[in-house]
Design a protein around this motif. Structure first.
Motif, short mmCIF file in Angstrom:
data_model
loop_
_atom_site.label_atom_id
_atom_site.label_comp_id
_atom_site.label_asym_id
_atom_site.label_seq_id
_atom_site.Cartn_x
_atom_site.Cartn_y
_atom_site.Cartn_z
N LEU A 23 1.25 7.19 -6.50
CA LEU A 23 0.20 7.92 -6.94
C LEU A 23 0.60 9.51 -6.29
CD1 LEU A 23 -2.81 5.89 -5.87
CD2 LEU A 23 -2.13 6.44 -8.13
N SER A 24 1.61 9.58 -5.33
CA SER A 24 1.80 11.00 -4.59
C SER A 24 2.52 11.95 -5.82
CB SER A 24 2.54 10.68 -3.49
OG SER A 24 3.10 11.83 -2.95
N LYS A 25 2.06 13.03 -5.77
CA LYS A 25 2.53 14.08 -6.69
C LYS A 25 4.22 14.43 -6.12
CE LYS A 25 -1.62 15.96 -8.23
NZ LYS A 25 -2.62 17.08 -8.06
N SER A 26 4.30 14.35 -4.76
CA SER A 26 5.45 14.79 -4.13
C SER A 26 6.73 13.40 -4.24
CB SER A 26 5.29 15.31 -3.02
OG SER A 26 4.75 14.55 -1.96
N THR A 27 6.32 12.41 -4.29
CA THR A 27 7.18 11.16 -3.74
C THR A 27 7.83 10.57 -5.06
OG1 THR A 27 5.70 10.70 -1.91
CG2 THR A 27 7.42 9.16 -2.73
N LYS A 28 9.07 10.49 -5.12
CA LYS A 28 9.97 10.05 -6.03
C LYS A 28 10.70 8.71 -5.87
CE LYS A 28 8.16 13.78 -8.12
NZ LYS A 28 7.09 13.80 -9.21
N ARG A 29 11.05 8.50 -4.74
CA ARG A 29 11.92 7.43 -4.37
C ARG A 29 11.30 6.49 -3.29
NH1 ARG A 29 18.16 10.10 -4.50
NH2 ARG A 29 18.48 9.17 -6.44
N PHE A 30 11.73 5.20 -3.27
CA PHE A 30 11.41 4.31 -2.45
C PHE A 30 12.47 3.41 -2.18
CE2 PHE A 30 8.88 1.14 -0.28
CZ PHE A 30 7.87 1.68 0.04
N ILE A 31 12.75 3.03 -0.74
CA ILE A 31 13.61 1.84 -0.49
C ILE A 31 12.74 0.96 0.44
CG2 ILE A 31 15.48 1.32 1.03
CD1 ILE A 31 16.73 3.91 0.46
N PRO A 32 12.55 -0.34 -0.30
CA PRO A 32 11.50 -1.25 0.52
C PRO A 32 12.25 -1.86 1.55
CG PRO A 32 12.50 -2.25 -1.50
CD PRO A 32 13.11 -0.71 -1.67
N ASN A 63 1.04 -1.13 -0.02
CA ASN A 63 0.07 0.07 -0.07
C ASN A 63 0.80 1.34 0.00
OD1 ASN A 63 -2.13 -1.41 -0.01
ND2 ASN A 63 -2.57 -1.35 2.32
N CYS A 64 2.02 1.17 0.59
CA CYS A 64 2.95 2.19 0.73
C CYS A 64 3.52 2.58 -0.72
CB CYS A 64 4.05 2.22 1.68
SG CYS A 64 3.78 2.41 3.27
N ILE A 65 3.70 1.67 -1.47
CA ILE A 65 4.46 1.60 -2.66
C ILE A 65 3.36 2.35 -3.56
CG2 ILE A 65 5.10 0.32 -4.77
CD1 ILE A 65 6.30 -1.65 -2.67
N GLN A 66 1.88 1.92 -3.44
CA GLN A 66 1.13 2.37 -4.40
C GLN A 66 0.84 3.81 -3.91
OE1 GLN A 66 -2.57 -0.23 -4.43
NE2 GLN A 66 -3.42 1.19 -5.83
N ALA A 67 0.72 4.15 -2.72
CA ALA A 67 0.57 5.62 -2.44
C ALA A 67 1.76 6.35 -2.95
CB ALA A 67 0.34 5.59 -0.85
N ALA A 110 6.99 -7.02 -3.43
CA ALA A 110 7.35 -5.69 -3.39
C ALA A 110 8.13 -5.08 -4.56
CB ALA A 110 8.11 -5.21 -1.98
N ASN A 111 9.00 -6.18 -4.89
CA ASN A 111 9.94 -5.68 -6.20
C ASN A 111 8.96 -5.71 -7.28
OD1 ASN A 111 12.70 -5.05 -5.36
ND2 ASN A 111 13.09 -7.26 -5.12
N ALA A 112 8.09 -6.53 -7.51
CA ALA A 112 7.03 -6.60 -8.53
C ALA A 112 6.47 -5.25 -8.93
CB ALA A 112 6.28 -7.83 -8.57
N ALA A 113 5.94 -4.60 -7.69
CA ALA A 113 5.28 -3.65 -7.44
C ALA A 113 6.05 -2.45 -7.88
CB ALA A 113 4.58 -3.53 -6.03
N LEU A 114 7.13 -2.40 -7.21
CA LEU A 114 8.03 -1.22 -7.48
C LEU A 114 8.57 -1.19 -9.16
CD1 LEU A 114 10.17 -1.28 -4.58
CD2 LEU A 114 8.94 0.49 -5.05
N GLU A 115 8.74 -2.31 -9.63
CA GLU A 115 8.94 -2.43 -11.07
C GLU A 115 7.99 -1.80 -12.04
OE1 GLU A 115 9.71 -6.61 -11.91
OE2 GLU A 115 11.77 -6.48 -10.84
N LYS A 116 6.72 -2.09 -11.62
CA LYS A 116 5.37 -1.35 -12.41
C LYS A 116 5.29 0.10 -12.13
CE LYS A 116 3.11 -5.90 -12.23
NZ LYS A 116 1.84 -6.56 -11.81
#
Length: 313
Positions: free
Chosen positions: A93-102, A86-90, A127-133
């Protein structure tokens, strides 16, 4: 300053990361929690933001309202990966968020690591599959086994105590396989320092490797015996035994055994034993974060154990 949010940052590896980033003073740090934690805020000096991990829309709003640029997820995903997904999806979608470390710290999990009694491997792959998309830039940080487990309670750590292969407080060991296969161990606060350095990088690789120290179980056992000046009660579990889902339990395992179904703890530990013996924790990479940031010096096993257990603490 760039806003960095640490999901699950009130304890464990997350707290080590929060305290390290706070001390670096290069980013605005906030911690995503299920409820505001004033005690943590007063103790650590970092703001907490209450979020609903079950709602993507709510998470998205929280990220945008706080102008979060980077999310570092350190949530407990041992059995349930939905909050991280859910964090990855959010974040996507977030206009401000550009990077993610799972929360994929440890080792990269292969197909053979997926077992019913240990869903964490498949959760990390999801999680990796979601980030790849997604449109997010992301990196998986692989650090091997946390060194903290072999210094607690005498070394600062926010991890929950556990033992793999060697139980120093009881001077007992149950070595998987031959004990001659190297593995990587890294202290949580060293991982945190590399995370801090990564935040300043313009581009991330999908995989980031951290090598704290590299030893075999037999070498780690020898160091522990030398430092404590004690001969450990040692058992070697054969590969055949591990493949049967059997593993010698250490004294520290016994209190938590009741939390598992019959034989489940042994199944999980034996799986880890096979991964150790197969070299899954002997991380190798063409270039590591140690190479990229040579100014960051990591703790070494012998010095770490000497500080923790020297003079027979």
């Amino acid at each position: 300053m760039t806003v960095v949010a640490v999901a699950g940052g009130t304890g464990g590896l997350g707290r080590a990361i929060v305290e390290t980033l706070r001390d670096l003073q290069k980013h605005e740090i906030l911690v995503l929690t299920r409820k505001v934690n004033p005690i943590f805020e007063a103790e650590v000096g970092v703001r907490t933001v209450a979020v609903d991990y079950t709602s993507v829309d709510s998470l998205k709003t929280s990220l945008e309202d706080n102008k979060v640029h980077t999310v570092i997820c350190t949530l407990n995903v041992m059995e349930n990966g939905d909050p991280q997904l859910n964090c990855i999806q959010a974040a996507d979608l977030s206009k401000s968020t550009k990077r993610f470390i799972p929360a994929n710290f440890g080792v990269p999990h292969k197909n053979e690591h997926v077992i019913d009694s240990f869903p964490n491997a498949i959760i990390k792959r999801q999680a990796n599959a979601a980030l790849e998309k997604s449109s997010l830039e992301y990196t998986n940080i692989y650090n091997g086994l946390f060194m903290d487990y072999y210094g607690m309670p005498h070394i600062k750590s926010y991890l929950q105590p556990t033992s793999m292969a060697i139980d120093i407080p009881s001077r007992t060991a149950a070595i998987p396989g031959s004990g001659d296969v190297p593995l990587v161990l890294t202290y949580t606060f060293d991982v945190a320092r590399f995370v801090g350095a990564l935040l300043g990088q313009e581009k991330w690789d999908v995989e980031s490797y951290v090598i704290g120290d590299r030893v075999t179980w037999n070498q780690l056992l020898q160091i522990a015996e030398e430092v404590t000046e004690t001969k450990f009660n040692t058992t070697y579990d054969s590969v055949e035994k591990l493949k049967r889902g059997e593993m010698t339990l250490l004294p520290s395992h016994l209190p938590v055994r009741a939390l598992f179904q019959d034989g489940q703890l042994e199944t999980v530990l034996s799986a880890f034993g096979l991964w150790f013996n197969d070299g899954a924790y002997n991380l190798t990479a063409d270039r590591t974060l140690n190479d990229t940031f040579p100014e960051i010096k990591t703790r070494k096993v012998r010095d770490f154990l000497q500080e923790a257990w020297g003079a027979s603490k």
